[in-house]
Motif scaffolding. Structure first.
Motif, PDB file in Angstrom:
ATOM      1  N   THR A 266       0.835  -1.219   0.000  1.00  0.00           N
ATOM      2  CA  THR A 266       0.000   0.000   0.000  1.00  0.00           C
ATOM      3  C   THR A 266       0.858   1.254   0.000  1.00  0.00           C
ATOM      4  O   THR A 266       0.470   2.271  -0.578  1.00  0.00           O
ATOM      5  N   GLU A 267       2.045   1.207   0.654  1.00  0.00           N
ATOM      6  CA  GLU A 267       2.916   2.386   0.649  1.00  0.00           C
ATOM      7  C   GLU A 267       3.392   2.697  -0.761  1.00  0.00           C
ATOM      8  O   GLU A 267       3.443   3.859  -1.183  1.00  0.00           O
ATOM      9  N   GLN A 268       3.736   1.650  -1.523  1.00  0.00           N
ATOM     10  CA  GLN A 268       4.191   1.860  -2.897  1.00  0.00           C
ATOM     11  C   GLN A 268       3.074   2.437  -3.768  1.00  0.00           C
ATOM     12  O   GLN A 268       3.287   3.375  -4.551  1.00  0.00           O
ATOM     13  N   ILE A 269       1.870   1.869  -3.616  1.00  0.00           N
ATOM     14  CA  ILE A 269       0.729   2.348  -4.430  1.00  0.00           C
ATOM     15  C   ILE A 269       0.355   3.768  -4.032  1.00  0.00           C
ATOM     16  O   ILE A 269       0.043   4.613  -4.883  1.00  0.00           O
ATOM     17  N   ASP A 270       0.371   4.082  -2.708  1.00  0.00           N
ATOM     18  CA  ASP A 270       0.076   5.448  -2.246  1.00  0.00           C
ATOM     19  C   ASP A 270       1.030   6.450  -2.870  1.00  0.00           C
ATOM     20  O   ASP A 270       0.636   7.525  -3.351  1.00  0.00           O
ATOM     21  N   ALA A 271       2.340   6.106  -2.869  1.00  0.00           N
ATOM     22  CA  ALA A 271       3.329   7.030  -3.431  1.00  0.00           C
ATOM     23  C   ALA A 271       3.102   7.233  -4.927  1.00  0.00           C
ATOM     24  O   ALA A 271       3.220   8.349  -5.443  1.00  0.00           O
ATOM     25  N   ALA A 272       2.757   6.137  -5.659  1.00  0.00           N
ATOM     26  CA  ALA A 272       2.523   6.265  -7.101  1.00  0.00           C
ATOM     27  C   ALA A 272       1.275   7.086  -7.392  1.00  0.00           C
ATOM     28  O   ALA A 272       1.273   7.944  -8.288  1.00  0.00           O
ATOM     29  N   VAL A 273       0.207   6.836  -6.641  1.00  0.00           N
ATOM     30  CA  VAL A 273      -1.044   7.605  -6.846  1.00  0.00           C
ATOM     31  C   VAL A 273      -0.797   9.068  -6.568  1.00  0.00           C
ATOM     32  O   VAL A 273      -1.265   9.963  -7.295  1.00  0.00           O
ATOM     33  N   LEU A 274      -0.049   9.367  -5.498  1.00  0.00           N
ATOM     34  CA  LEU A 274       0.237  10.757  -5.162  1.00  0.00           C
ATOM     35  C   LEU A 274       1.097  11.408  -6.238  1.00  0.00           C
ATOM     36  O   LEU A 274       0.913  12.579  -6.593  1.00  0.00           O
ATOM     37  N   ALA A 275       2.052  10.653  -6.799  1.00  0.00           N
ATOM     38  CA  ALA A 275       2.935  11.221  -7.826  1.00  0.00           C
ATOM     39  C   ALA A 275       2.180  11.530  -9.106  1.00  0.00           C
ATOM     40  O   ALA A 275       2.423  12.562  -9.747  1.00  0.00           O
TER      41      ALA A 275
END
Length: 421
Positions: A266-275
């Motif tokens: 989820t941390e990886q997906i959160d960072a990608a969505v935010l980017a």
């Protein structure tokens, strides 16, 4: 100008939610108009009924009492019919379900046996006018649309506007039927002293305004109390770690679901969505490449080493298959959204078409009733002309008979001397 002032400031305003000061100012305005231009109250002008008729229908007790108690009030103002339906004040008050106004009209001598103008409102079977009781009896029996013929649709529109709370309206109508029946049978007798009736009704109007304000304040206090209670519950709850589920339901996004199934944290997906600023304008390929690039450079710290190792050990075939599945899910979601929009547009078009058909039907009904009214007036005119012609012929026959008798008598008188000689 008085007509505009009456229509704009008095008749169209209701007492609901108004304060005592507003009522006093409004009553003074009514009296001023009555003193300056009293006949305006009885002129329909652009509408089919006068201000007095409208006040009786809406239950404006104070206005009705002021009008019929004014020093310039004509004797027949209560029985004067309107121009479209041919109703008097008692008809409007009865159909409106205004018991207090009906009692006031009966008290002031309004004719309980007064009938509607049969050329405008009549029974469908015998073409006769209806009394106030006869009119509301058809409403109580729900046969007013078939048993009563009237000019235009105003009768049905008046009943529909009065029957917002149907059960309470029918209860009032039945009570008025019993009251009018008793007055027809035994004559008018007040339910209680006149002064008590007037004071009670006026006090009820003032109490309604006070109660409406009190209820508004009470509802505001309840909402404020509930809001404080809910905020206190939220404060008491323990803080939860931020996740995808907390961000506006991102977990329901098919693209995010596909990335989770690939093994990304989820941390990886959160960072990608935010980017990328969301998932609306990005593909699964872009997000996977971005995550892998950041992972290779060590920018993203993954708390789940097992998930990351599982994700990096996936074969290229599996990755492309899952990306394809995610795109397919996104495509199906877009197609479903498009279908929903088309269905909503179709329903709106059907609703507009139904409204147009209803408008055309009502217009056709109005046209039929206007034609019927014209035929009825022409028939009555022809009957009157025929009666007049018959009367003229009858008088001519009488005159001719009189002339014949006079001539016969004169001949007999002339013949009498010759017989004697």
């Amino acid at each position: 100008s008085m007509e505009w002032l009456l229509n704009s400031c008095v008749v169209k305003n209701t007492i609901a939610g108004k304060g005592k000061a507003w009522l006093e100012a409004r009553n003074k305005l009514c009296k001023f108009i009555a003193d300056m231009a009293y006949p305006v109250i009885f002129e329909p002008k652009g509408e089919t009924k006068s201000a007095l008729h409208r006040a009786c229908f809406t239950g404006d007790f104070t206005f009705v009492k002021m009008v019929i108690g004014h020093e310039n009030s004509p004797k027949d103002c209560l029985d004067h019919p309107c121009e479209e339906l041919g109703w008097n004040t008692l008809h409007y008050a009865s159909v409106g379900g205004q018991s207090d106004v009906v009692e006031l009209l009966l008290q002031r001598g309004c004719g309980v046996g007064s009938c509607t103008n049969p050329t405008l409102t009549c029974r469908a079977d015998d073409r006769r006018g209806l009394t106030s009781r006869g009119l509301i009896e058809t409403i109580a029996a729900n046969t007013y649309s078939t048993d009563v013929e009237s000019s235009g649709d105003e009768f049905r529109e008046l009943v529909d506007s009065s029957a917002a709370e149907k059960q309470e309206y029918l209860k009032t109508i039945n009570a008025l039927i019993d009251r009018l029946k008793a007055v027809e049978k035994r004559g008018y007798s007040p339910l209680k002293p006149t002064q008590e009736i007037d004071d009670d009704v006026e006090s009820v109007q003032s109490e309604k305004t006070v109660q409406s304000k009190a209820s508004i304040e009470q509802s505001k206090a309840k909402r404020k109390k509930k809001k404080n209670k809910d905020s206190q519950k939220i404060d008491d709850q323990p803080d939860a770690a931020p996740s995808i589920q907390d961000k506006g339901g991102v977990v329901s996004d098919p693209l995010v679901s596909a990335l989770i199934s690939m093994g990304f944290s989820t941390e990886q997906i959160d960072a990608a969505v935010l980017a990328f600023g969301g998932t609306d304008r990005v593909t699964a390929d872009d997000m996977v490449l971005w995550i892998l690039e950041r992972e290779s450079s060590g920018t993203i710290q993954d708390s789940s080493s097992n998930s990351y190792s599982a994700g990096t050990s996936m074969t290229a075939t599996e990755t492309h298959q899952q990306i394809y599945d995610a795109e397919q899910m996104q495509r199906r979601a877009e197609q479903q959204a498009k279908k929903d929009a088309e269905e909503a547009s179709r329903k709106a078009a059907e609703a507009n078409a139904a409204a147009e058909r209803l408008r055309a039907k009502r217009e056709e009904q109005r046209r039929i009733r206007r034609e019927w009214n014209n035929r009825e007036q022409l028939r009555q005119h022809d009957e009157a002309q025929a009666k007049l012609t018959d009367e003229v012929q009858r008088r001519n026959r009488i005159e001719a008979e009189k002339a014949r008798l006079v001539a016969q008598k004169a001949a007999e008188e002339r013949a009498a001397p010759s017989v004697l000689s």
